[in-house]
Scaffold this motif. Structure first.
Motif, PDB file in Angstrom:
ATOM      1  N   GLU A 400      12.619   0.933 -13.510  1.00  0.00           N
ATOM      2  CA  GLU A 400      11.367   0.189 -13.371  1.00  0.00           C
ATOM      3  C   GLU A 400      10.665   0.599 -12.079  1.00  0.00           C
ATOM      4  O   GLU A 400      11.308   0.790 -11.039  1.00  0.00           O
ATOM      5  N   PRO A 401       9.335   0.752 -12.116  1.00  0.00           N
ATOM      6  CA  PRO A 401       8.631   1.189 -10.911  1.00  0.00           C
ATOM      7  C   PRO A 401       8.608   0.106  -9.841  1.00  0.00           C
ATOM      8  O   PRO A 401       8.736  -1.094 -10.130  1.00  0.00           O
ATOM      9  N   LEU A 402       8.434   0.536  -8.608  1.00  0.00           N
ATOM     10  CA  LEU A 402       8.153  -0.376  -7.509  1.00  0.00           C
ATOM     11  C   LEU A 402       6.660  -0.683  -7.515  1.00  0.00           C
ATOM     12  O   LEU A 402       5.865   0.081  -8.073  1.00  0.00           O
ATOM     13  N   THR A 403       6.278  -1.771  -6.911  1.00  0.00           N
ATOM     14  CA  THR A 403       4.853  -2.104  -6.827  1.00  0.00           C
ATOM     15  C   THR A 403       4.503  -2.557  -5.414  1.00  0.00           C
ATOM     16  O   THR A 403       5.356  -3.049  -4.672  1.00  0.00           O
ATOM     17  N   ALA A 404       3.246  -2.372  -5.071  1.00  0.00           N
ATOM     18  CA  ALA A 404       2.724  -2.831  -3.782  1.00  0.00           C
ATOM     19  C   ALA A 404       1.257  -3.175  -3.951  1.00  0.00           C
ATOM     20  O   ALA A 404       0.549  -2.542  -4.749  1.00  0.00           O
ATOM     21  N   ASP A 405       0.809  -4.153  -3.216  1.00  0.00           N
ATOM     22  CA  ASP A 405      -0.608  -4.510  -3.201  1.00  0.00           C
ATOM     23  C   ASP A 405      -1.281  -3.767  -2.056  1.00  0.00           C
ATOM     24  O   ASP A 405      -0.940  -3.970  -0.885  1.00  0.00           O
ATOM     25  N   CYS A 406      -2.218  -2.880  -2.398  1.00  0.00           N
ATOM     26  CA  CYS A 406      -2.875  -2.026  -1.413  1.00  0.00           C
ATOM     27  C   CYS A 406      -4.390  -2.241  -1.468  1.00  0.00           C
ATOM     28  O   CYS A 406      -4.921  -2.750  -2.457  1.00  0.00           O
ATOM     29  N   VAL A 407      -5.071  -1.820  -0.423  1.00  0.00           N
ATOM     30  CA  VAL A 407      -6.517  -2.012  -0.316  1.00  0.00           C
ATOM     31  C   VAL A 407      -7.236  -0.695  -0.602  1.00  0.00           C
ATOM     32  O   VAL A 407      -6.888   0.348  -0.037  1.00  0.00           O
ATOM     33  N   LEU A 408      -8.237  -0.739  -1.489  1.00  0.00           N
ATOM     34  CA  LEU A 408      -9.030   0.449  -1.789  1.00  0.00           C
ATOM     35  C   LEU A 408      -9.817   0.871  -0.552  1.00  0.00           C
ATOM     36  O   LEU A 408     -10.506   0.048   0.066  1.00  0.00           O
ATOM     37  N   MET A 409      -9.711   2.165  -0.180  1.00  0.00           N
ATOM     38  CA  MET A 409     -10.386   2.667   1.016  1.00  0.00           C
ATOM     39  C   MET A 409     -11.462   3.693   0.692  1.00  0.00           C
ATOM     40  O   MET A 409     -12.558   3.648   1.228  1.00  0.00           O
ATOM     41  N   TYR A 410     -11.137   4.647  -0.200  1.00  0.00           N
ATOM     42  CA  TYR A 410     -12.061   5.745  -0.513  1.00  0.00           C
ATOM     43  C   TYR A 410     -12.029   6.016  -2.010  1.00  0.00           C
ATOM     44  O   TYR A 410     -11.051   5.708  -2.701  1.00  0.00           O
ATOM     45  N   ALA A 411     -13.108   6.631  -2.497  1.00  0.00           N
ATOM     46  CA  ALA A 411     -13.176   7.012  -3.903  1.00  0.00           C
ATOM     47  C   ALA A 411     -13.917   8.329  -4.039  1.00  0.00           C
ATOM     48  O   ALA A 411     -14.791   8.653  -3.230  1.00  0.00           O
ATOM     49  N   GLN A 412     -13.532   9.071  -5.061  1.00  0.00           N
ATOM     50  CA  GLN A 412     -14.150  10.362  -5.337  1.00  0.00           C
ATOM     51  C   GLN A 412     -14.343  10.507  -6.833  1.00  0.00           C
ATOM     52  O   GLN A 412     -13.553   9.973  -7.624  1.00  0.00           O
TER      53      GLN A 412
END
Length: 525
Positions: A400-412
């Motif tokens: 099973e994968p690990l998970t984390a809550d992260c903040v969006l910083m950049y997009a392309q």
């Protein structure tokens, strides 16, 4: 070039697999040598024309078209070859009348070029072609067709077109070179079947289906760990040793320490790994293996710091004996005997997992957090070794994968069908001092509707632009799933995620409650 351009155009707009097979098959039957051989090489990704690089094409179009116009067009279209093909201007002086360019003539010309010759020669050819032919030429030159055709599909089309077995084609494929004249002679009954005797060639791997059933009878299946390296095949024939990747690429030069240690006639299937200091000399993480991948020249320092070895899964040939028709349990017994004759520092056999039943195996899998373990393999004990994925024979059961809550910083923006959407997302986690540092990048895991929502968020919350990249307001939390996380000197955060993907958009969670670098460091294996 006209017929090849028409083929690519039709393949791009054809979704049906069977329709693509018919299109390619008809083209192979109707096209003369050597054009069809070069086309087949392009479709299977085996055509190498090193003189033309993407930078060459960008510089060339920059001489003919306003650079700003080209960049804006490229940003919208999402593909350099398509943009150049469409924006290329008609020459001020029409080129003199000449015979139409054939695929063979184009390949021969491109193959003969030096880096300095390439721009002028490529420009002269582009001046002679229509837009769709220009697209075909540029895709041919750079080796990135992307028309929804895999190498296997192209080989299957050849097999069906000429009434031969696709596995027989795969068996000899890596012993042949474009434009494959002996292959077409065999297909049309004008010559014998090509042979690979005394040549160290790649044989297609046996692959596994993801496990979707809830129970497997361990009386019928053997279980072993799925190691997180790269799948390789090592071959020794007639005094020559070759190491091949899963795609059939020759990587012998990148791993001379492994190749030089294998001088026993045979063909082995296994996982290439490196030994990690943190693991006491056992298999290191994939991040450690990356220090060796893609290197054409490997220094003595790198060889010493990241010694490579192969954890063996299967034995395809024992000397000249082809074992692939034997059941797994018989091949496994031969593998154990074969491996006992090899250098133990460079080769060992992947151990079987001792579990009483499926429930016990599930518990062992859930607790496996070794840096080099990706999950479990289940192999039917009576299964032969067959190319490709066959239902019911091998299964892969990833942890099973690990998970984390992260903040969006950049997009392309993405490429191809996603060129109009901001679909590549860089996300970060907080330091103890309140700074947001990037920890990964993902471009899949979300639905089409979620993609549209994320694209709108990026456009409406852009705070800065850096070329094709947009920085966004640090307010959106993304739940990121990943297979593992490792220490990395290459990233400012000191961390690198393995296979990150977006699993959920957390509009319910404030950005300041996202995970921290310190929290992610505790997950490092």
């Amino acid at each position: 070039m006209r017929a090849f351009a028409d083929l690519l155009d039709r393949l791009i707009y054809t979704r049906s697999r069977n329709a693509k097979l018919r299109l390619i098959g008809a083209w192979l039957r109707e096209t003369p040598d050597p054009d069809r051989g070069w086309g087949l090489a392009a479709l299977t990704g085996t055509l190498d024309l090193p003189a033309v690089k993407p930078a060459t094409i960008r510089a060339l179009v920059g001489e003919r078209v306003d650079p700003v116009l080209f960049q804006l067009s490229r940003d919208f279209v999402g593909d350099t070859a398509e943009t150049v093909a469409l924006i290329w201007p008609e020459p001020a002086v029409p080129p003199p009348e000449a015979e139409p360019l054939t695929l063979g003539a184009v390949v021969n010309r491109l193959a003969s070029l030096t880096r300095s010759d390439a721009p002028a020669a490529l420009g002269a050819m582009l001046d002679r072609l229509a837009a769709d032919e220009r697209y075909a030429l540029l895709k041919l030159a750079t080796g990135g067709l992307r028309v929804g055709v895999s190498a296997r599909l192209a080989k299957t089309a050849f097999a069906e077109a000429f009434g031969v077995d696709v596995d027989a084609v795969e068996e000899v494929w890596h012993g042949l070179s474009p434009p494959y004249a002996p292959l077409f002679a065999w297909g049309e009954g004008r010559g014998p079947q090509p042979t690979t005797l005394d040549v160290p060639v790649f044989r297609p791997f046996m692959l596994a289906h993801p496990l979707e059933e809830t129970q497997i009878d361990l009386n019928d299946y053997a279980a072993e760990w799925k190691w997180d390296g790269i799948r390789v095949q090592i071959v020794h024939v007639a005094g020559q040793t070759r190491l091949f990747s899963r795609a059939g690429d020759d990587i012998t030069g990148s791993f001379p320490d492994v190749a030089s240690a294998f001088a026993t006639p045979g063909v082995l299937d296994g996982e290439l790994l490196v030994r990690g200091e943190a693991q006491g000399g056992e298999a290191g993480s994939f991040n450690a293996l990356q220090q060796r991948l893609g290197r054409k020249v490997v220094s003595a320092k790198t060889l010493a710091e990241f010694p490579a070895f192969v954890r063996l899964y299967d034995l395809l040939f024992d000397g000249a004996d082809d074992l692939r028709e034997l059941p797994w349990h018989a091949r496994r017994a031969r593998l154990d005997a074969f491996a006992a004759r090899l250098d133990a520092d460079r080769f060992d056999v992947s151990a079987l997992i001792d579990a009483e039943d499926f429930a016990a195996l599930e518990e062992l899998r859930a607790g496996a957090r070794d840096a080099a373990i990706e999950g479990v393999m289940l192999k039917r004990r009576d299964a032969p070794y067959v190319a490709g994925r066959r239902v019911g024979l091998w299964y892969k059961w990833k942890r099973e994968p690990l998970t984390a809550d992260c903040v969006l910083m950049y997009a392309q923006r993405g490429s191809g069908k996603r060129s109009s959407f901001y679909s590549d997302y860089t996300f970060g986690a907080w330091t103890d001092g309140g700074e947001l540092l990037p920890v990964g990048k993902a471009y899949f895991g979300f639905t089409d509707e979620e993609l549209k929502w994320l694209d709108r968020f990026v456009r409406n919350n852009t705070t800065a632009r850096f070329g094709p990249v947009r920085e966004v307001e640090k307010s959106l939390v993304l739940e990121v799933a990943f297979d593992s996380i490792h220490a990395s000197k290459r990233h400012k955060s000191g961390l690198a995620m393995r296979f990150p993907r977006i699993s959920r958009i957390r509009t319910d969670k404030p950005a300041h409650e996202a995970d921290t670098i310190a929290g992610l460091e505790r997950l490092v294996t």
